[in-house]
Design a protein around this motif. Structure first.
Motif, PDB file in Angstrom:
ATOM      1  N   VAL A 194       0.848  -1.192   0.000  1.00 49.58           N
ATOM      2  CA  VAL A 194       0.000   0.000   0.000  1.00 49.58           C
ATOM      3  C   VAL A 194       0.888   1.248   0.000  1.00 49.58           C
ATOM      4  O   VAL A 194       1.811   1.365   0.799  1.00 49.58           O
ATOM      5  CB  VAL A 194      -0.929   0.011   1.232  1.00 49.58           C
ATOM      6  CG1 VAL A 194      -1.797   1.268   1.232  1.00 49.58           C
ATOM      7  CG2 VAL A 194      -1.814  -1.233   1.242  1.00 49.58           C
ATOM      8  N   ILE A 195       0.598   2.175  -0.904  1.00 49.97           N
ATOM      9  CA  ILE A 195       1.406   3.388  -1.061  1.00 49.97           C
ATOM     10  C   ILE A 195       0.510   4.622  -0.959  1.00 49.97           C
ATOM     11  O   ILE A 195      -0.263   4.881  -1.880  1.00 49.97           O
ATOM     12  CB  ILE A 195       2.117   3.410  -2.431  1.00 49.97           C
ATOM     13  CG1 ILE A 195       2.809   2.079  -2.715  1.00 49.97           C
ATOM     14  CG2 ILE A 195       3.087   4.560  -2.515  1.00 49.97           C
ATOM     15  CD1 ILE A 195       3.351   1.968  -4.122  1.00 49.97           C
ATOM     16  N   PRO A 196       0.570   5.386   0.154  1.00 53.82           N
ATOM     17  CA  PRO A 196       1.257   5.069   1.412  1.00 53.82           C
ATOM     18  C   PRO A 196       0.326   4.274   2.318  1.00 53.82           C
ATOM     19  O   PRO A 196      -0.886   4.300   2.121  1.00 53.82           O
ATOM     20  CB  PRO A 196       1.529   6.459   1.992  1.00 53.82           C
ATOM     21  CG  PRO A 196       0.343   7.268   1.528  1.00 53.82           C
ATOM     22  CD  PRO A 196      -0.019   6.744   0.162  1.00 53.82           C
ATOM     23  N   ASN A 197       0.872   3.608   3.314  1.00 51.88           N
ATOM     24  CA  ASN A 197       0.012   2.831   4.213  1.00 51.88           C
ATOM     25  C   ASN A 197      -0.439   3.637   5.431  1.00 51.88           C
ATOM     26  O   ASN A 197      -1.199   3.144   6.254  1.00 51.88           O
ATOM     27  CB  ASN A 197       0.700   1.536   4.648  1.00 51.88           C
ATOM     28  CG  ASN A 197       1.908   1.783   5.525  1.00 51.88           C
ATOM     29  OD1 ASN A 197       2.446   2.892   5.568  1.00 51.88           O
ATOM     30  ND2 ASN A 197       2.369   0.756   6.214  1.00 51.88           N
ATOM     31  N   CYS A 198       0.052   4.877   5.548  1.00 52.15           N
ATOM     32  CA  CYS A 198      -0.440   5.797   6.579  1.00 52.15           C
ATOM     33  C   CYS A 198      -0.125   7.214   6.122  1.00 52.15           C
ATOM     34  O   CYS A 198       0.742   7.427   5.275  1.00 52.15           O
ATOM     35  CB  CYS A 198       0.184   5.495   7.945  1.00 52.15           C
ATOM     36  SG  CYS A 198       1.975   5.740   8.019  1.00 52.15           S
ATOM     37  N   GLU A 241       0.618  21.441  13.635  1.00 52.05           N
ATOM     38  CA  GLU A 241       1.567  22.546  13.444  1.00 52.05           C
ATOM     39  C   GLU A 241       3.007  22.069  13.469  1.00 52.05           C
ATOM     40  O   GLU A 241       3.877  22.632  12.794  1.00 52.05           O
ATOM     41  CB  GLU A 241       1.342  23.604  14.533  1.00 52.05           C
ATOM     42  CG  GLU A 241       0.032  24.364  14.385  1.00 52.05           C
ATOM     43  CD  GLU A 241      -0.228  25.288  15.564  1.00 52.05           C
ATOM     44  OE1 GLU A 241       0.640  25.332  16.468  1.00 52.05           O
ATOM     45  OE2 GLU A 241      -1.276  25.961  15.577  1.00 52.05           O
ATOM     46  N   GLN A 242       3.290  21.029  14.230  1.00 52.13           N
ATOM     47  CA  GLN A 242       4.647  20.473  14.310  1.00 52.13           C
ATOM     48  C   GLN A 242       4.975  19.581  13.111  1.00 52.13           C
ATOM     49  O   GLN A 242       6.079  19.044  13.019  1.00 52.13           O
ATOM     50  CB  GLN A 242       4.813  19.690  15.611  1.00 52.13           C
ATOM     51  CG  GLN A 242       4.785  20.557  16.864  1.00 52.13           C
ATOM     52  CD  GLN A 242       4.811  19.731  18.143  1.00 52.13           C
ATOM     53  OE1 GLN A 242       4.766  18.501  18.112  1.00 52.13           O
ATOM     54  NE2 GLN A 242       4.897  20.415  19.284  1.00 52.13           N
ATOM     55  N   GLY A 243       4.014  19.414  12.208  1.00 52.78           N
ATOM     56  CA  GLY A 243       4.250  18.602  11.018  1.00 52.78           C
ATOM     57  C   GLY A 243       4.247  17.105  11.270  1.00 52.78           C
ATOM     58  O   GLY A 243       4.771  16.332  10.470  1.00 52.78           O
ATOM     59  N   LYS A 244       3.629  16.695  12.378  1.00 52.86           N
ATOM     60  CA  LYS A 244       3.639  15.266  12.720  1.00 52.86           C
ATOM     61  C   LYS A 244       2.550  14.471  12.011  1.00 52.86           C
ATOM     62  O   LYS A 244       2.588  13.249  11.991  1.00 52.86           O
ATOM     63  CB  LYS A 244       3.482  15.097  14.235  1.00 52.86           C
ATOM     64  CG  LYS A 244       4.657  15.620  15.039  1.00 52.86           C
ATOM     65  CD  LYS A 244       4.444  15.375  16.523  1.00 52.86           C
ATOM     66  CE  LYS A 244       5.643  15.834  17.340  1.00 52.86           C
ATOM     67  NZ  LYS A 244       5.446  15.585  18.789  1.00 52.86           N
ATOM     68  N   LYS A 253       5.514   9.144   9.260  1.00 53.78           N
ATOM     69  CA  LYS A 253       5.184   7.726   9.398  1.00 53.78           C
ATOM     70  C   LYS A 253       5.500   7.207  10.798  1.00 53.78           C
ATOM     71  O   LYS A 253       4.698   6.482  11.399  1.00 53.78           O
ATOM     72  CB  LYS A 253       5.952   6.911   8.354  1.00 53.78           C
ATOM     73  CG  LYS A 253       5.664   5.418   8.433  1.00 53.78           C
ATOM     74  CD  LYS A 253       6.385   4.646   7.355  1.00 53.78           C
ATOM     75  CE  LYS A 253       6.095   3.150   7.481  1.00 53.78           C
ATOM     76  NZ  LYS A 253       6.754   2.355   6.436  1.00 53.78           N
ATOM     77  N   GLU A 254       6.664   7.550  11.325  1.00 53.92           N
ATOM     78  CA  GLU A 254       7.065   7.065  12.651  1.00 53.92           C
ATOM     79  C   GLU A 254       6.078   7.532  13.717  1.00 53.92           C
ATOM     80  O   GLU A 254       5.657   6.754  14.586  1.00 53.92           O
ATOM     81  CB  GLU A 254       8.476   7.565  12.975  1.00 53.92           C
ATOM     82  CG  GLU A 254       9.021   7.039  14.292  1.00 53.92           C
ATOM     83  CD  GLU A 254      10.443   7.519  14.568  1.00 53.92           C
ATOM     84  OE1 GLU A 254      10.957   7.245  15.661  1.00 53.92           O
ATOM     85  OE2 GLU A 254      11.032   8.181  13.690  1.00 53.92           O
ATOM     86  N   LYS A 305       1.320   6.428  17.194  1.00 51.67           N
ATOM     87  CA  LYS A 305       0.019   6.954  17.612  1.00 51.67           C
ATOM     88  C   LYS A 305      -1.070   5.892  17.501  1.00 51.67           C
ATOM     89  O   LYS A 305      -1.858   5.679  18.444  1.00 51.67           O
ATOM     90  CB  LYS A 305      -0.332   8.156  16.744  1.00 51.67           C
ATOM     91  CG  LYS A 305      -1.538   8.962  17.215  1.00 51.67           C
ATOM     92  CD  LYS A 305      -1.172   9.893  18.334  1.00 51.67           C
ATOM     93  CE  LYS A 305      -2.319  10.818  18.693  1.00 51.67           C
ATOM     94  NZ  LYS A 305      -2.006  11.676  19.855  1.00 51.67           N
ATOM     95  N   PHE A 306      -1.108   5.199  16.371  1.00 53.44           N
ATOM     96  CA  PHE A 306      -2.141   4.179  16.163  1.00 53.44           C
ATOM     97  C   PHE A 306      -1.910   2.959  17.056  1.00 53.44           C
ATOM     98  O   PHE A 306      -2.866   2.305  17.477  1.00 53.44           O
ATOM     99  CB  PHE A 306      -2.202   3.775  14.692  1.00 53.44           C
ATOM    100  CG  PHE A 306      -3.013   4.716  13.850  1.00 53.44           C
ATOM    101  CD1 PHE A 306      -4.403   4.660  13.860  1.00 53.44           C
ATOM    102  CD2 PHE A 306      -2.403   5.659  13.045  1.00 53.44           C
ATOM    103  CE1 PHE A 306      -5.160   5.523  13.093  1.00 53.44           C
ATOM    104  CE2 PHE A 306      -3.153   6.540  12.273  1.00 53.44           C
ATOM    105  CZ  PHE A 306      -4.534   6.474  12.297  1.00 53.44           C
ATOM    106  N   GLN A 307      -0.659   2.623  17.333  1.00 59.42           N
ATOM    107  CA  GLN A 307      -0.384   1.518  18.246  1.00 59.42           C
ATOM    108  C   GLN A 307      -0.915   1.817  19.646  1.00 59.42           C
ATOM    109  O   GLN A 307      -1.450   0.926  20.323  1.00 59.42           O
ATOM    110  CB  GLN A 307       1.120   1.240  18.294  1.00 59.42           C
ATOM    111  CG  GLN A 307       1.657   0.544  17.051  1.00 59.42           C
ATOM    112  CD  GLN A 307       3.170   0.445  17.043  1.00 59.42           C
ATOM    113  OE1 GLN A 307       3.840   0.871  17.981  1.00 59.42           O
ATOM    114  NE2 GLN A 307       3.723  -0.116  15.971  1.00 59.42           N
ATOM    115  N   GLU A 308      -0.768   3.058  20.081  1.00 59.28           N
ATOM    116  CA  GLU A 308      -1.296   3.457  21.392  1.00 59.28           C
ATOM    117  C   GLU A 308      -2.822   3.357  21.424  1.00 59.28           C
ATOM    118  O   GLU A 308      -3.408   2.915  22.411  1.00 59.28           O
ATOM    119  CB  GLU A 308      -0.856   4.889  21.711  1.00 59.28           C
ATOM    120  CG  GLU A 308       0.647   5.039  21.947  1.00 59.28           C
ATOM    121  CD  GLU A 308       1.064   6.487  22.105  1.00 59.28           C
ATOM    122  OE1 GLU A 308       0.194   7.373  21.917  1.00 59.28           O
ATOM    123  OE2 GLU A 308       2.248   6.734  22.422  1.00 59.28           O
TER     124      GLU A 308
END
Length: 288
Positions: A59-63, A108-111, A115-116, A121-124
């Protein structure tokens, strides 16, 4: 005492296609399907894609992120394979698109497109499934897709709305999809990917079953014939080598005898030497 009503799941994205992904067989080359994610909110939404068969797809991109009231396309690529599928094959692969809102500070922080950050975030959030299901449902949006493998000119199956239980998409069966680093054009495949969850249904008629059995038997015969041919070639090569070696060994004594018996062209016969000496003696006696 009445039970507490379950909180309704949030709807952040609209998918196109909404229910199923169609891939055209055969898979001698990779086949792709584009999936559109439409953000129906007034804020940035982040997403992550999971599947029950990560070994089959990239999948491109997967997130990533989808800006407010905008659309983002992702490519779901079915990997190539030598596996042959019967005409009435039914694919059981499934996809899950998770989505949620993030804070203005994180945006705003560009997060929102890191991907990291998104994976963490999703794991949490996934951990809340067991510890706090209500909070999990309140935060996370989920959209589910099934897959269809069709032959050329075959009509696309029509799917009715299915519940989570009917789709069989348990939390344990879903694994984050493979992703591609576009800059290097190389796939990052997990080391512990699961095997394909696809399964073939049985032939619908006796005639099809007989044809399938005959085809398998023919393939088996061809494989055996090829194996026998390769063995015969190997035996012939070995026999040829052994025969040549034996011929060389047997010919060696005879060649040596012939070599000894053959006259040396560089040696003058004794008769000629005697005749020349006698002639020289007579000439000397006559002249002197």
């Amino acid at each position: 005492m009445s039970s507490k009503p379950k909180p309704e799941a949030h709807k952040y994205l609209e998918l196109d296609p909404p229910k199923n992904l169609v891939f055209q067989r055969p898979f001698d080359t990779p086949k792709s399907q584009m999936l559109k994610l439409k953000n129906i909110t007034d804020t940035t939404i982040v997403f992550k894609v999971k599947t029950t068969a990560p070994n089959n797809y990239i999948v491109i991109p997967n997130c990533g992120e989808v800006k407010a009231n905008s659309v983002r396309e992702i490519e779901i690529r079915r990997n190539s394979t030598n596996e042959e599928f019967p005409p009435n094959f039914k694919c059981k692969d499934k996809f899950l698109v998770q989505s949620m809102m993030i804070s203005e500070e994180e945006i705003e922080q560009g997060k929102s497109d890191s991907k990291e950050f998104l994976m963490t975030k999703f794991q949490e959030i996934d951990k809340l499934k067991k510890t706090d299901p209500e909070e999990y449902t309140r935060i996370l949006g989920e959209d589910r897709l099934t897959c269809d493998y069709v032959l050329p000119n075959e009509a696309v199956p029509v799917h009715e709305a299915q519940s989570t239980e009917e789709l069989g998409m348990s939390r344990d069966s879903l694994i984050t999809t493979n992703n591609v680093d576009i800059s290097s054009n190389t796939a990052t495949i997990p080391a512990n990917v699961t095997s394909s969850t696809v399964a073939a249904t049985k032939p619908t008629s006796t005639h099809e079953a007989e044809e399938l059995a005959a085809a398998k038997e023919k393939i088996k015969e061809l494989k055996q014939a090829l194996k026998g041919f390769k063995q015969d070639q190997a035996i012939q090569e070995l026999t040829k080598g052994a025969t040549t070696a034996a011929r060389d060994v047997k010919a060696t004594p005879a060649q040596a005898q012939l070599k000894r018996a053959a006259p040396n062209k560089n040696v003058i016969p004794v008769e000629i030497v005697v005749l020349v000496a006698l002639l020289a003696f007579l000439i000397g006696a006559f002249c002197f």
